[in-house]
Motif scaffolding. Structure first.
Motif, PDB file in Angstrom:
ATOM      1  N   ALA A 172      36.428  40.506  45.588  1.00  0.00           N
ATOM      2  CA  ALA A 172      35.904  41.706  44.932  1.00  0.00           C
ATOM      3  C   ALA A 172      36.212  41.699  43.436  1.00  0.00           C
ATOM      4  CB  ALA A 172      36.494  42.952  45.581  1.00  0.00           C
ATOM      5  N   GLY A 173      36.808  40.612  42.950  1.00  0.00           N
ATOM      6  CA  GLY A 173      37.118  40.508  41.533  1.00  0.00           C
ATOM      7  C   GLY A 173      38.358  41.281  41.129  1.00  0.00           C
ATOM      8  N   LYS A 174      39.242  41.557  42.090  1.00  0.00           N
ATOM      9  CA  LYS A 174      40.470  42.299  41.806  1.00  0.00           C
ATOM     10  C   LYS A 174      41.664  41.363  41.976  1.00  0.00           C
ATOM     11  CE  LYS A 174      38.671  46.731  43.362  1.00  0.00           C
ATOM     12  NZ  LYS A 174      38.917  47.886  44.227  1.00  0.00           N
ATOM     13  N   ILE A 175      42.418  41.180  40.867  1.00  0.00           N
ATOM     14  CA  ILE A 175      43.607  40.329  40.953  1.00  0.00           C
ATOM     15  C   ILE A 175      44.847  41.171  40.694  1.00  0.00           C
ATOM     16  CG2 ILE A 175      42.406  38.204  40.340  1.00  0.00           C
ATOM     17  CD1 ILE A 175      43.611  38.476  37.512  1.00  0.00           C
ATOM     18  N   SER A 176      45.938  40.751  41.286  1.00  0.00           N
ATOM     19  CA  SER A 176      47.193  41.468  41.169  1.00  0.00           C
ATOM     20  C   SER A 176      47.817  41.257  39.791  1.00  0.00           C
ATOM     21  CB  SER A 176      48.157  40.967  42.246  1.00  0.00           C
ATOM     22  OG  SER A 176      49.456  41.445  42.004  1.00  0.00           O
ATOM     23  N   VAL A 177      48.444  42.316  39.284  1.00  0.00           N
ATOM     24  CA  VAL A 177      49.140  42.198  37.999  1.00  0.00           C
ATOM     25  C   VAL A 177      50.370  41.300  38.127  1.00  0.00           C
ATOM     26  CG1 VAL A 177      48.367  44.378  37.001  1.00  0.00           C
ATOM     27  CG2 VAL A 177      50.402  44.346  38.415  1.00  0.00           C
ATOM     28  N   THR A 178      50.790  41.009  39.365  1.00  0.00           N
ATOM     29  CA  THR A 178      51.936  40.127  39.568  1.00  0.00           C
ATOM     30  C   THR A 178      51.530  38.671  39.785  1.00  0.00           C
ATOM     31  OG1 THR A 178      51.953  40.625  41.929  1.00  0.00           O
ATOM     32  CG2 THR A 178      53.366  41.983  40.514  1.00  0.00           C
ATOM     33  N   SER A 179      50.220  38.406  39.834  1.00  0.00           N
ATOM     34  CA  SER A 179      49.739  37.027  39.967  1.00  0.00           C
ATOM     35  C   SER A 179      49.942  36.310  38.628  1.00  0.00           C
ATOM     36  CB  SER A 179      48.262  37.015  40.349  1.00  0.00           C
ATOM     37  OG  SER A 179      47.470  37.469  39.258  1.00  0.00           O
ATOM     38  N   PRO A 180      49.932  34.980  38.631  1.00  0.00           N
ATOM     39  CA  PRO A 180      50.105  34.256  37.360  1.00  0.00           C
ATOM     40  C   PRO A 180      49.085  34.662  36.295  1.00  0.00           C
ATOM     41  CG  PRO A 180      50.360  32.730  39.190  1.00  0.00           C
ATOM     42  CD  PRO A 180      49.911  34.050  39.769  1.00  0.00           C
ATOM     43  N   ILE A 181      47.816  34.781  36.675  1.00  0.00           N
ATOM     44  CA  ILE A 181      46.795  35.165  35.696  1.00  0.00           C
ATOM     45  C   ILE A 181      47.012  36.609  35.254  1.00  0.00           C
ATOM     46  CG2 ILE A 181      44.317  35.560  35.333  1.00  0.00           C
ATOM     47  CD1 ILE A 181      43.789  33.157  37.173  1.00  0.00           C
ATOM     48  N   GLY A 182      47.295  37.496  36.210  1.00  0.00           N
ATOM     49  CA  GLY A 182      47.542  38.898  35.882  1.00  0.00           C
ATOM     50  C   GLY A 182      48.699  39.057  34.908  1.00  0.00           C
ATOM     51  N   LYS A 183      49.805  38.365  35.179  1.00  0.00           N
ATOM     52  CA  LYS A 183      50.970  38.426  34.279  1.00  0.00           C
ATOM     53  C   LYS A 183      50.625  37.904  32.892  1.00  0.00           C
ATOM     54  CE  LYS A 183      54.654  37.837  37.697  1.00  0.00           C
ATOM     55  NZ  LYS A 183      55.664  36.896  38.201  1.00  0.00           N
ATOM     56  N   GLY A 184      49.851  36.820  32.852  1.00  0.00           N
ATOM     57  CA  GLY A 184      49.501  36.211  31.575  1.00  0.00           C
ATOM     58  C   GLY A 184      48.581  37.070  30.728  1.00  0.00           C
ATOM     59  N   LEU A 185      47.764  37.899  31.379  1.00  0.00           N
ATOM     60  CA  LEU A 185      46.803  38.729  30.657  1.00  0.00           C
ATOM     61  C   LEU A 185      47.384  40.068  30.187  1.00  0.00           C
ATOM     62  CD1 LEU A 185      43.597  38.230  32.856  1.00  0.00           C
ATOM     63  CD2 LEU A 185      44.154  37.112  30.692  1.00  0.00           C
TER      64      LEU A 185
END
Length: 157
Positions: free
Chosen positions: A117-130
């Motif tokens: 659905a295009g939703k990533i966690s803020v704790t994922s590597p990409i989420g943290k990096g962004l």
């Protein structure tokens, strides 16, 4: 999961209805399965009874996890999101600097994450990096395959 769990009102409502269902219907079904297995005789050699008891333990663990997630939840209103930088519930369009592929993600809590659905966690590597980046910034994201650079193209609520 520990710490604060930022969710939308809809997600919190969904979690509460799931918890209610698990506590009522789910527990009743497991109790029925245990009772049926108990009627079949010697409990020491009854694999069906053991399986039902194990299912009960897993069910109770799921209830405890959901209760913890609800207890630590804080509702975030989409109207109050600061779109000058990437934060939770923001939709961010990024371009992979290496292959020029552009994608749009919404940063959400672990509970709401759904890549399809295009939703990533803020704790994922990409989420943290962004997190905290602004339009035009390049985020260096450490993923299992190495370092990926993403350019922030657009941020919206």
């Amino acid at each position: 999961m520990s710490g604060i769990n930022y969710v939308t009102k809809e997600t919190l409502d969904q979690m509460m209805s799931e918890l209610s269902l698990l506590k009522t219907k789910g527990r009743a079904e497991i109790a029925r399965a245990i009772a049926e297995a108990r009627e079949k005789g010697d409990l020491k050699e009854n694999a069906e009874y053991d399986a039902a008891k194990e299912a009960q333990g897993l069910h109770e663990a799921k209830i405890a996890t959901l209760e913890n997630a609800i207890a630590t939840s804080r509702i975030v209103d989409a109207d109050s999101i600061d779109t000058s930088k990437v934060s939770i519930l923001c939709k961010v369009t990024i371009t992979n600097v290496a292959n020029k592929k552009t994608v749009t993600y919404q940063l959400v809590s672990e509970t709401e994450a759904d890549l399809k659905a295009g939703k990533i966690s803020v704790t994922s590597p990409i989420g943290k990096g962004l997190l905290g980046k602004q339009v035009g910034d390049v985020a260096d994201v450490q993923v299992p395959n190495g370092l990926i650079k993403f350019k922030i193209d657009h941020i919206s609520a």
